[in-house]
Each structure stands twice: as structure tokens, then as C-alpha cells.
Design a protein around this motif. Structure first.
Motif, mmCIF file in Angstrom:
data_model
loop_
_atom_site.group_PDB
_atom_site.id
_atom_site.type_symbol
_atom_site.label_atom_id
_atom_site.label_comp_id
_atom_site.label_asym_id
_atom_site.label_seq_id
_atom_site.Cartn_x
_atom_site.Cartn_y
_atom_site.Cartn_z
ATOM 1 N N UNK A 1 -4.775 6.548 -10.070
ATOM 2 C CA UNK A 1 -6.183 6.821 -9.771
ATOM 3 C C UNK A 1 -7.067 5.844 -10.528
ATOM 4 N N UNK A 2 -6.676 5.559 -11.778
ATOM 5 C CA UNK A 2 -7.498 4.653 -12.565
ATOM 6 C C UNK A 2 -7.494 3.235 -12.011
ATOM 7 N N UNK A 3 -6.428 2.899 -11.309
ATOM 8 C CA UNK A 3 -6.305 1.545 -10.793
ATOM 9 C C UNK A 3 -6.991 1.375 -9.438
ATOM 10 N N UNK A 4 -7.676 2.417 -9.010
ATOM 11 C CA UNK A 4 -8.253 2.366 -7.670
ATOM 12 C C UNK A 4 -9.267 1.253 -7.500
ATOM 13 N N UNK B 1 -0.896 0.807 -4.899
ATOM 14 C CA UNK B 1 0.511 1.053 -5.239
ATOM 15 C C UNK B 1 1.410 0.722 -4.050
ATOM 16 N N UNK B 2 0.997 1.191 -2.863
ATOM 17 C CA UNK B 2 1.791 0.954 -1.652
ATOM 18 C C UNK B 2 1.848 -0.537 -1.342
ATOM 19 N N UNK B 3 0.705 -1.215 -1.494
ATOM 20 C CA UNK B 3 0.665 -2.644 -1.209
ATOM 21 C C UNK B 3 1.549 -3.391 -2.199
ATOM 22 N N UNK B 4 1.499 -2.986 -3.461
ATOM 23 C CA UNK B 4 2.280 -3.649 -4.504
ATOM 24 C C UNK B 4 3.778 -3.513 -4.230
ATOM 25 N N UNK B 5 4.174 -2.337 -3.771
ATOM 26 C CA UNK B 5 5.595 -2.098 -3.512
ATOM 27 C C UNK B 5 6.021 -2.615 -2.144
ATOM 28 N N UNK B 6 5.073 -3.128 -1.376
ATOM 29 C CA UNK B 6 5.397 -3.650 -0.044
ATOM 30 C C UNK B 6 5.792 -2.561 0.936
ATOM 31 N N UNK C 1 6.415 10.319 -4.699
ATOM 32 C CA UNK C 1 7.865 10.509 -4.570
ATOM 33 C C UNK C 1 8.453 9.554 -3.538
ATOM 34 N N UNK C 2 7.770 9.428 -2.388
ATOM 35 C CA UNK C 2 8.262 8.555 -1.323
ATOM 36 C C UNK C 2 8.325 7.117 -1.824
ATOM 37 N N UNK C 3 7.299 6.717 -2.582
ATOM 38 C CA UNK C 3 7.260 5.364 -3.126
ATOM 39 C C UNK C 3 8.412 5.147 -4.097
ATOM 40 N N UNK C 4 8.663 6.137 -4.937
ATOM 41 C CA UNK C 4 9.771 6.013 -5.895
ATOM 42 C C UNK C 4 11.123 5.976 -5.208
ATOM 43 N N UNK C 5 11.214 6.584 -4.021
ATOM 44 C CA UNK C 5 12.504 6.672 -3.331
ATOM 45 C C UNK C 5 12.897 5.343 -2.699
ATOM 46 N N UNK C 6 11.922 4.433 -2.589
ATOM 47 C CA UNK C 6 12.227 3.158 -1.933
ATOM 48 C C UNK C 6 11.966 2.031 -2.919
#
Lengths: 147, 462
Positions: free
Chosen positions: B9-12, B322-327, B357-362
Motif C-alpha cells: 500500500x505504501x508503494x502505491x 507488485x503485479x507489474x514487477x512480478x510480470x 497469495x496468487x502473486x506468491x504462488x507464481x
């Protein structure tokens, strides 16, 4: 047992299915049932095993005591499964829950699904006896004393 | 989860392209103050900036406008007239944001200027900027005036309009202080139309963009606080429920064995079992006192009516970087809008937890499929990742409090909180299952808002 009104023969022919994922609770339930005079008791540790027994019509079941909160198949699902099976729809069903009665949403849900009674953990033998006798429509010794 | 969510949230970003429900920003403010004691120059400002906007001029003799009566010589009610009437004169909607028209207030002395500023602040209609003649008749010059104005309204952007000989830039800087450098600019007389117009546009834009940024930051910080508050509440409920369940099972054993044991045995044993039963009763009473922690339906769960996709949009926005960073790509399937009667902050919490969780799973890259639709009279929300899924052995246990597969990185509360919110606060169902091909699919079923649900909600409040 002294507090049994109906004869020994009758209670011995009643089949009870006990479902709880907690072995301690299951053993207490079975001991209570035996102390009440029940002989035919199936105890299983999970909803899946219970489903198999419910679906297997060669297994006689008159009463189900099921825990609400179990992994995978929970008590509510078992209740619905029982009520949706024409051969099992009249089986008496008592939900045993560790939830407090204040959680009306859950109780209402179970009522709508056709639960006969519910009992909150921890419980005393007397209460369990009362609920079982009530749902089976048996006369309790207490009734005679007080009535 | 708390720490992760907080970090994210802080990185928004600044929420410039935010189209969720929080995106409503106020209309742009176009107010400009002109302080100029020469009538001819004051008129020049009006010609340049006021031709398409509205102008309030104070006569030289007029006093403070704060008293309520419109200043003498002012066009009475001009500012409201411009906005509410004259449909044909109104600029097209997209032009409303462009500071090409201004609301001018022209005064001729420092005293009038201060009075206007105070009045504007009091009315919560501040000026964005001002043009200040440096040499004003009377005691105070334009620079001293701005110094005083900044004590009342530090956000006002000042442009000093001066002849070369009046004051040097350095002397103004020294007088106002280095930390004020971003709040003023400088223009030489004689000025051109273009200079004035562009300074006005830039000044108004900077003021409004800064305000929009501030509002977005405030809203974000408010949302973050609400999320953390909500998380504390839901985790307390999930933990209390989990502990309650365990303890009630243990008490069932203690009560049962003691009671059954009482029937046989010596008198001494019977007495001991009696004491054990009394102890168990007391333990249960204590458990009862914690019921309030997980008793939904009270004011803490204020429910409103909104579209089911809104909290998902907000969660995606919070996770955007976060999503963009993880591709990770997001495939968002929206069908007919579904209306819920629920607590949107609580649902936002659920979706943020599930997306994390979904982000961590991939790892490296992946995709998350999202869908919201009505199925059998229920709102069904699906969140699917393309990760490794969850070992079927432990799948039934992952929503238990303190159960984690993330080692020290996880608290084991993310899914317990999600389950608490969906099933106990909203009477829904949260199901996790491994997708037959790949990844984990979370299915959330929630009751759809109906007229009766709305009535029920209102009654609950009373």
C-alpha cells in the motif's frame, strides 16, 4: 441403563452414525451413546467417510451426530446430502457445533437445511440424552417424573 | 500479511488513473487575486485573464469584503452567476479543467488583499495564486504583503510584477526565506499578454494538481488505516474462533470423561470428577466472554450497497506495481454487474490477501484470472492463479488460523481472515481448490443484494 423407557431390544436396533474429525470428541460421544444403551454405532473421522456410509444404502442409519466444522466436507454439507437422498431424508440429524448459539446465521442455515436439533460443545450427557430422545420421539424418564 | 500489505500500500502510485469509487476529485479552483494600485494595469489584467471568466473588482475606497455585503463596485453575485446560468457561455466539459478561464478578484491595496485572503480562507474558497505589484501605495509593499499572506494561506502561489529598479530577485529571496522559493515567481513590467496568461495557467494548474495529489494521498492513507483496522478486527475474530473451537473440543473430552467416570469408581474419585466438572464449567464461562470477538452483525461491519467488481478494482489498483514487477498479467472477465450489500473495506481486504497469495504462488511471470458473475442467484467471484497449487493433503487446513506454507514470511492469517470475512461477516462461502490443469482457484459466493436484503440491512442498524 435405568433411564431408558423403551426396551433394550429397541435401542439395540437403532443405528447411529457419529462424525467428528476430533478423535477425543468421537470417543466421548461413543461412550455416552453406549452408556445410553446404543449398540450399533459407526464412528468416522471425516465427512468423506460419512458420505460413503450415507450413500451406501445397505448400511442402516437412523440417527446422525455430526460435527459442524470439519475439513473438506463439513456438517452442513453432510446434512444437505442426507436430506437430498430419498432413502435417507428421514434420518434424524443432530449437529454438534463448537460455535456459539449467538451465531444465528449458521443456526438458521442448518434449520433451513432441515436439521433436527443441534448441540453446542462442551455438553453434558444429560443434554445429549435429551436431544437424542427428543429427535427420535422417545419418551424420557424425566418426562414421567416431572409430568 | 500485515507487513506485506502495508508495504504494498505504501508503494502505491499517485492514483492518477484511478477509476474506482474513490476517484471523484473536486472541481478545479480558478481563483486568482490581482493586487495592483494602477487602474490601467488592473484593467489590463482583466482584459487578459478576465475576458472569458468573471471579474470581481474592488474600488480603491472599498473596505474589507469580509463583512458579508458585496464590495462596492464589484459585480454582485458574479461568481455564482458564471457557474449556474449561461449555458451557452459555459465552456465544454473537457475545458473545465483547463485553466483558460479564471475567477479574478482585483484589489488595489495590501489591506484589501489581506482582507480578501482571510475571507477566502474562511469561506474555504482559497485563491490559487496572485499577481502582486511590488510597489503599492501605502506602508506595505507587495513582497511584505505576500509574506503576511503566506502565514494565512501558505499554498498561495505569488507572482511579483515589478519594474527592474524595484527589488532584486535575491533581495526577495532573502526577505521571504529560501524555503519559500517554490511559492513565488517574478515578472518584469512591462509584461506581455502571453507572460501573464501562461503564469496564470501554470499557477492555477500547479495549485490544483498539488491539491489532487494531496487528496489522493489522504484517501489512500485513510484506506490503509481502514484496512489495517479491519484486519485487526478480522484476525482477532479468526483467532478467537479457532481457539474457541479447539478449546470446546478439549472441554468436551474433559466433561465427558469426568461425567462418565463419575458413575463408577470410589467416592474419592467421584469427588475428584465433580471438581473437574466444575472446573470445566468455569472454563466454558470464560470462553463465552470472548464471544463478542466473533459475533458479526454489529456496527463494526457497516454494510453498503455497491457493485461487486469495485473492491476488486481497488485491490488490483493497490497491487498494480507488485503485479507489474512480478510480470503477472491479469485477465479480468466482467459480465453483468452484480450488486452486493456488504462491507467494501472487508472485501477489499479479502481480495488483497488473495491477490498477494496468487502473486506468491507464481515466480517470474504468470497470470491471474478474475471473474465476477451471477450464478444461481448468488454472486460468484473467482480468482485463479497459474502457480503450483496447494498440496491436496494440506488444502483443507489452509484457512485455519496460523497455518502457513510461507515459513517465516507468512503469519498464517491471510486466508483465515478471508474466510472469517466471507463466511462469518457476509454469510458467504469461500472455497479453495486446485484447478484441474494448473494453479489454485478461489471461489467466493456472496448473497446478492435484493430489496429484502436492503430492508434487513436498514433494520440492523436500528
Amino acid at each position: 441403563m435405568a433411564d431408558i423407557v423403551d426396551g433394550q431390544v429397541e435401542i439395540a436396533t437403532v443405528s447411529v452414525l457419529v462424525v467428528d474429525d476430533d478423535a477425543m470428541v468421537r470417543s466421548v460421544l461413543v461412550e455416552y451413546l453406549q452408556s445410553f444403551g446404543f449398540v450399533r454405532i459407526y464412528d468416522v473421522k471425516g465427512g468423506r467417510q460419512a458420505m460413503k456410509l450415507i450413500n451406501d444404502l445397505s448400511v442402516p442409519i437412523d440417527l446422525i451426530l455430526a460435527d459442524w466444522q470439519m475439513p473438506e466436507v463439513d456438517g452442513l454439507q453432510l446434512l444437505k446430502l442426507t436430506r437430498n437422498n430419498p432413502a435417507r431424508k428421514d434420518v434424524k440429524f443432530i449437529m454438534i457445533t463448537s460455535q456459539v448459539p449467538e451465531e444465528r446465521i449458521k443456526i438458521t442455515k442448518a434449520r433451513l437445511a432441515g436439521v433436527d436439533s443441534y448441540i453446542v460443545k462442551p455438553f453434558k450427557g444429560r443434554l445429549l440424552h435429551e436431544k437424542i430422545w427428543d429427535v427420535l420421539g422417545w419418551k424420557r424418564e424425566d418426562d414421567e417424573k416431572t409430568g | 500479511m500485515t507487513a506485506t500489505a502495508k508495504r504494498i500500500i505504501e508503494r502505491l502510485p499517485e492514483l492518477q488513473d484511478y477509476d474506482g469509487s474513490l476517484s471523484q476529485l473536486p472541481q478545479w479552483n480558478h481563483r486568482i487575486l490581482i493586487v495592483e494600485d494602477e487602474t490601467a494595469i488592473a484593467d489590463a489584467y482583466k482584459d487578459i485573464l478576465g475576458s472569458s471568466g468573471n471579474v470581481t473588482s474592488l474600488r480603491r475606497s472599498s473596505r474589507s469584503p469580509g463583512g458579508g455585503a458585496p464590495p462596492a463596485g464589484a459585480d454582485p453575485g458574479a461568481s455564482t452567476a458564471m457557474h449556474s446560468t449561461a449555458g451557452s457561455q459555459s465552456p465544454p466539459a473537457e475545458a473545465a479543467k483547463l485553466p483558460t478561464r479564471f475567477e479574478l478578484t482585483v484589489v488595489h491595496s495590501a489591506e484589501q488583499a489581506l482582507a480578501e485572503i482571510k475571507h477566502a480562507v474562511k469561506q474555504k474558497r482559497p485563491f490559487t495564486m496572485g499577481f502582486f505589484d511590488v510597489l503599492l501605495g501605502g506602508g506595505m509593499d507587495g513582497i511584505e504583503l505576500v509574506k503576511q499572506i503566506h502565514e494565512i494561506d501558505p499554498d498561495l502561489y505569488a507572482v511579483f510584477v515589478t519594474a527592474y529598479s524595484d527589488r532584486s530577485v535575491d533581495s526577495i529571496q532573502t526577505f521571504l526565506g529560501a524555503d519559500h522559493a517554490a511559492r513565488w515567481d517574478y515578472l518584469n513590467k512591462p509584461f506581455t499578454q502571453g507572460e501573464i496568461l501562461q503564469k496564470a495557467r501554470a499557477g492555477v494548474s500547479v495549485w490544483n494538481l498539488r491539491r489532487e495529489k494531496q487528496i489522493s494521498e489522504d484517501r489512500l492513507s485513510h484506506m490503509q488505516k481502514a484496512l489495517l483496522e479491519n484486519e485487526r478486527f478480522a484476525s482477532a475474530a479468526a483467532v478467537a474462533r479457532g481457539i474457541g473451537h479447539e478449546f470446546r473440543n478439549i472441554l468436551t473430552l474433559i466433561t465427558g470423561k469426568a461425567e462418565l467416570g463419575q458413575r463408577a469408581g470410589t467416592d474419592q474419585m467421584k469427588e475428584a470428577f465433580k471438581q473437574i466438572l466444575l472446573g470445566a464449567d468455569r472454563a466454558e464461562e470464560i470462553l463465552q466472554r470472548f464471544n463478542f470477538l466473533y459475533n458479526p452483525g454489529d456496527q463494526k461491519i457497516a454494510k453498503k450497497i455497491f457493485h461487486a467488481h469495485q473492491p476488486l478494482d481497488e485491490a488490483l489498483l493497490m497491487m498494480k506495481h507488485q503485479l507489474a514487477k512480478e510480470g503477472i498479467k491479469v485477465c479480468w472477465i466482467r459480465k453483468k454487474p452484480v450488486i452486493l450489500h456488504a462491507n467494501s473495506t472487508a472485501l477489499l481486504q479479502v481480495f488483497v490477501n488473495l491477490l498477494i497469495n496468487a502473486t506468491h504462488a507464481m515466480t517470474g511471470s504468470g497470470q491471474i484470472d478474475l471473474s465476477v458473475q451471477e450464478v444461481d442467484g448468488q454472486c460468484e467471484i473467482r480468482i485463479r492463479d497459474y502457480g503450483t497449487g496447494i498440496d491436496p493433503e494440506i488444502l483443507p487446513r489452509v484457512t485455519e488460523p496460523f497455518f502457513t506454507t510461507k515459513g517465516e514470511k507468512g503469519t498464517g492469517l491471510g486466508l483465515a481472515i478471508a474466510k472469517e470475512i466471507i463466511e462469518n461477516e457476509h454469510d458467504g462461502v469461500l472455497t479453495l481448490s486446485n484447478h484441474e490443469i494448473k494453479g489454485l482457484e478461489v471461489i467466493i459466493q456472496l448473497p446478492i443484494h435484493s430489496e429484502t436484503a436492503s430492508d434487513g440491512g436498514q433494520n440492523q442498524g436500528g
